[in-house]
Design an enzyme around this catalytic site. Structure first.
Site, PDB file in Angstrom:
ATOM      1  CG  ASP A 171      -1.877  -1.203   1.197  1.00  0.00           C
ATOM      2  OD1 ASP A 171      -3.082  -0.994   1.011  1.00  0.00           O
ATOM      3  OD2 ASP A 171      -1.410  -2.351   1.352  1.00  0.00           O
ATOM      4  CE1 TYR A 201      -4.423   3.230  -1.632  1.00  0.00           C
ATOM      5  CE2 TYR A 201      -2.153   2.679  -2.095  1.00  0.00           C
ATOM      6  CZ  TYR A 201      -3.303   2.480  -1.370  1.00  0.00           C
ATOM      7  OH  TYR A 201      -3.328   1.525  -0.378  1.00  0.00           O
ATOM      8  CG  HIS A 331      -9.999  -3.160   4.728  1.00  0.00           C
ATOM      9  ND1 HIS A 331     -10.950  -2.794   3.798  1.00  0.00           N
ATOM     10  CD2 HIS A 331      -9.009  -2.234   4.652  1.00  0.00           C
ATOM     11  CE1 HIS A 331     -10.546  -1.692   3.176  1.00  0.00           C
ATOM     12  NE2 HIS A 331      -9.384  -1.327   3.680  1.00  0.00           N
ATOM     13  CB  VAL A 359      -5.322  -3.487   7.413  1.00  0.00           C
ATOM     14  CG1 VAL A 359      -5.561  -2.692   8.696  1.00  0.00           C
ATOM     15  CG2 VAL A 359      -6.473  -4.446   7.158  1.00  0.00           C
ATOM     16  CG  HIS A 360      -4.058   1.942   4.701  1.00  0.00           C
ATOM     17  ND1 HIS A 360      -4.788   2.928   4.091  1.00  0.00           N
ATOM     18  CD2 HIS A 360      -3.876   0.978   3.755  1.00  0.00           C
ATOM     19  CE1 HIS A 360      -5.045   2.584   2.840  1.00  0.00           C
ATOM     20  NE2 HIS A 360      -4.506   1.401   2.616  1.00  0.00           N
TER      21      HIS A 360
END
Length: 478
Positions: A171, A201, A331, A359-360
Site C-alpha cells: 500500500d 493509488y 477491512h 489494512v493501513h
C-alpha cells in the site's frame, strides 16, 4: 490453627494454578501487545507532480519508469520494463558483467493502452535470461544520448542454506510518507521486494489524471525497482473499475505496466504465480480473482503446493493483498472467504509466513489456525497451531488514504503486535533453520526497528523434532 493452615494451603494452590495458567497463556502466544506510539500527523497528501522525485529523465524519448522483476522460476532471469514517452524506440536491452561493457543483448516487446482519453507511453518488457547466479549485471536501455544505464544483482543458487534478505512493502502510494518508507527501505540491505499490492493509488483520481499518476509512480519507485526485483501482487486499487469513464476491464493499467513470470510456474494468469529465490519458495495470490473450488487460481495453487521442495527451498512464503487475520476495524474479516478455502492447505504445507497489505497499519500474529471451525460444536475461534503460518499485515507504506488505528479491543489472542504507523519490513533468511524478521517504523522521517523476531523454519523445525524423537526411540531400544 488447622483452619488457618488449610486456608493457607488453599491460597497457595490457587496461586500455583493461576501462575501455571498465566505461563501457559504466554507460552502459547496469547499475550499480545498494542503499541501506544502516537505519530505526528504528517498530511497524507500526494507529492506534487513538479517534485524532483517524479523528474522526467533528460533527453528525447529517454526510458523512464524502469523496473525489474524475476523472469523465471529459479532466479536466473529478469524481466526489465520501461516506458518511452514519445515513440516506441528500441526494444533492445544490452547487458554484461562489466560496467560500460555489454557483451549480450535481448529483444523485448512493446505495447500501449488508453484509459479514458489518456494514452500511455510505449511500454517495453524484455526477458533477459541465462544469467549466472550471484553476479552483478549492468544493463543499458534507450538510444544515443537518451540511453540510460542501471545494474542488478542475481540471487545465489537455489540452496537450503542460501542467505537472502527480502524487503516487504504494501500500500505504498506516492505521498511524503511513501517517500520516507522507500528511502528507509533502500538503506535496509534488502535485496528484493515482496510487494503486497496497492501500488500507485492512481484510481483515486479521475479522467486523464489516472494515467498521469501511474506515470509519476513509475518514476518514483524507479530509484529502487530499476536495481532490484520487485515481486508484484495486485490489490483493490489496481482493479480500476470505473464505469463512469467507460473503463470496466479489471486490472487494465496494472497488467499493461507490470509483467510477472507466471508462465514459468504454469499459471494461466499474471495475477497469481510462484518463484523460487535463494532458499525461499514464494507464492503470490490474487485476493480479487476467483479462488473457490475448481477455479483456475484454486487449481493452480493445489498443484503449485505439490511442487514445493522444502529440501531445496525450506522457506515457504505467501504474498496476497487482503489479510486472512486482522484485528483492525478497517477491512475486518474481509479475508474470511479466502481463509475458509486455503487455510487448511497453508497449515498442511507448513507455510512459514503470509504477508498481506490492505489494512493501513502493521500487525503480526502468532502461529494460529482455525481449520477446525464448526459453529455447531463451538469450535469458532483460532487456536495455537505450531504448523500454522505467521500472518503479517504490512499495509503501512504511506498512501494518501492515511493510517487506520481502529484496533479491536481487547486485542485478540492471535494478535502478537500491532501499531498504526508507516513503515516497511525485512526478512533476513540466515539458513535453513532460522530467519530474522523486523518491522521498521519510519514515522516522521525517522527509522526505528519496532518489532523484531527470530523465526524457526516450519519444515526443518518439525523434521529436527522428528529426528530427535526417532533417535531417542532407537537409543531406548538399545
Amino acid at each position: 490453627m488447622l483452619l488457618a493452615s488449610r486456608l493457607l494451603r488453599l491460597q497457595l494452590f490457587r496461586f500455583v494454578i493461576i501462575l501455571v495458567l498465566v505461563l501457559s497463556y504466554v507460552e502459547n502466544g496469547n499475550a499480545g501487545l498494542t503499541s501506544t506510539f502516537v505519530r505526528t500527523q504528517w498530511p497524507a497528501a500526494d507529492i506534487p507532480l513538479d517534485n524532483e522525485v517524479f523528474a522526467i529523465p533528460k533527453g528525447y524519448n529517454a526510458p523512464q519508469q524502469v523496473h525489474i522483476t524475476q523472469g523465471d522460476y529459479d532466479g536466473k532471469a529478469v524481466i526489465i520494463s520501461w516506458v518511452t514517452p514519445d515513440e516506441p524506440g528500441s526494444n533492445s536491452v544490452k547487458y554484461g558483467t562489466s560496467e560500460n561493457s555489454y557483451d549480450f543483448s535481448a529483444e523485448g516487446t512493446v505495447t500501449n493502452y488508453t484509459f479514458y482519453k489518456y494514452k500511455s507511453g510505449y511500454i517495453h518488457h524484455c526477458l533477459v535470461d541465462g544469467l549466472e547466479y550471484d553476479s552483478k549485471y549492468y544493463y543499458k536501455i534507450g538510444e544515443g544520448d537518451s540511453s540510460r544505464v542501471f545494474w542488478f544483482q542475481t540471487p545465489p543458487e537455489i540452496d537450503p542454506d542460501a542467505s537472502y534478505t527480502f524487503g516487504i512493502i504494501g500500500d505504498l502510494g506516492q505521498t511524503y510518507n511513501s517517500l520516507s518508507t522507500l528511502e528507509h527501505y533502500m538503506k535496509s540491505g534488502g535485496q528484493s521486494v515482496l510487494f503486497a499490492g496497492d501500488l500507485s493509488y492512481a484510481d483515486r483520481y479521475q479522467y486523464d489524471d489516472v494515467g498521469i499518476r501511474w506515470d509519476s509512480w513509475g518514476r518514483f519507485v524507479e530509484q529502487s525497482a530499476a536495481y532490484q526485483p520487485w515481486i508484484w501482487s495486485a490489490g483493490n486499487h489496481e482493479i480500476e473499475y470505473m464505469p463512469e469513464m467507460e473503463e470496466v476491464l479489471p486490472f487494465k493499467s496494472f497488467l499493461h505496466r507490470f509483467a510477472t513470470p507466471h508462465t514459468a510456474s504454469k499459471s494461466t494468469n499474471p495475477l497469481w504465480y510462484a518463484i523460487r529465490r535463494a532458499s525461499a519458495h514464494i507464492i503470490v495470490l490474487s485476493s480479487y480473482s476467483p479462488f473457490v473450488k475448481y477455479t483456475p487460481q484454486w487449481m493452480w495453487l493445489r498443484e503449485e503446493l505439490k511442487r514445493v521442495n522444502r529440501e531445496k527451498t525450506p522457506w515457504l512464503i505467501v504474498v496476497m493483498h487482503v489479510p486472512i487475520y486482522n484485528s483492525n476495524a478497517a477491512h475486518y474479516m474481509e479475508g474470511e472467504s479466502m481463509r475458509a478455502v486455503f487455510e487448511s492447505w497453508f497449515v498442511r504445507s507448513k507455510v512459514d509466513f503470509i504477508f498481506a497489505g490492505h489494512v493501513h497499519a502493521y500487525e503480526r500474529s502468532y502461529r494460529i489456525s482455525n481449520i477446525h471451525y464448526n459453529v455447531t460444536t463451538g469450535d469458532r475461534y483460532p487456536v495455537p497451531d505450531k504448523s500454522a503460518p505467521v500472518y503479517l499485515t504490512v499495509g503501512d507504506g504511506g498512501n494518501q488514504e492515511g493510517l487506520v488505528g481502529r484496533f479491536v479491543d481487547p486485542q485478540p489472542d492471535y494478535s502478537a503486535f500491532r501499531e498504526a504507523s508507516y513503515g516497511h519490513s525485512t526478512l533476513e533468511i540466515r539458513n535453513r533453520t532460522h530467519a530474522f524478521y523486523q518491522w521498521n517504523r519510519n514515522d516522521d522521517g525517522k527509522p526505528e526497528t519496532t518489532d523484531s523476531v527470530i523465526f524457526h523454519n516450519q519444515y526443518w523445525a518439525s523434521n529436527m523434532h522428528r529426528r530427535r524423537h526417532l533417535k531417542a526411540r532407537e537409543h531406548a531400544s538399545c
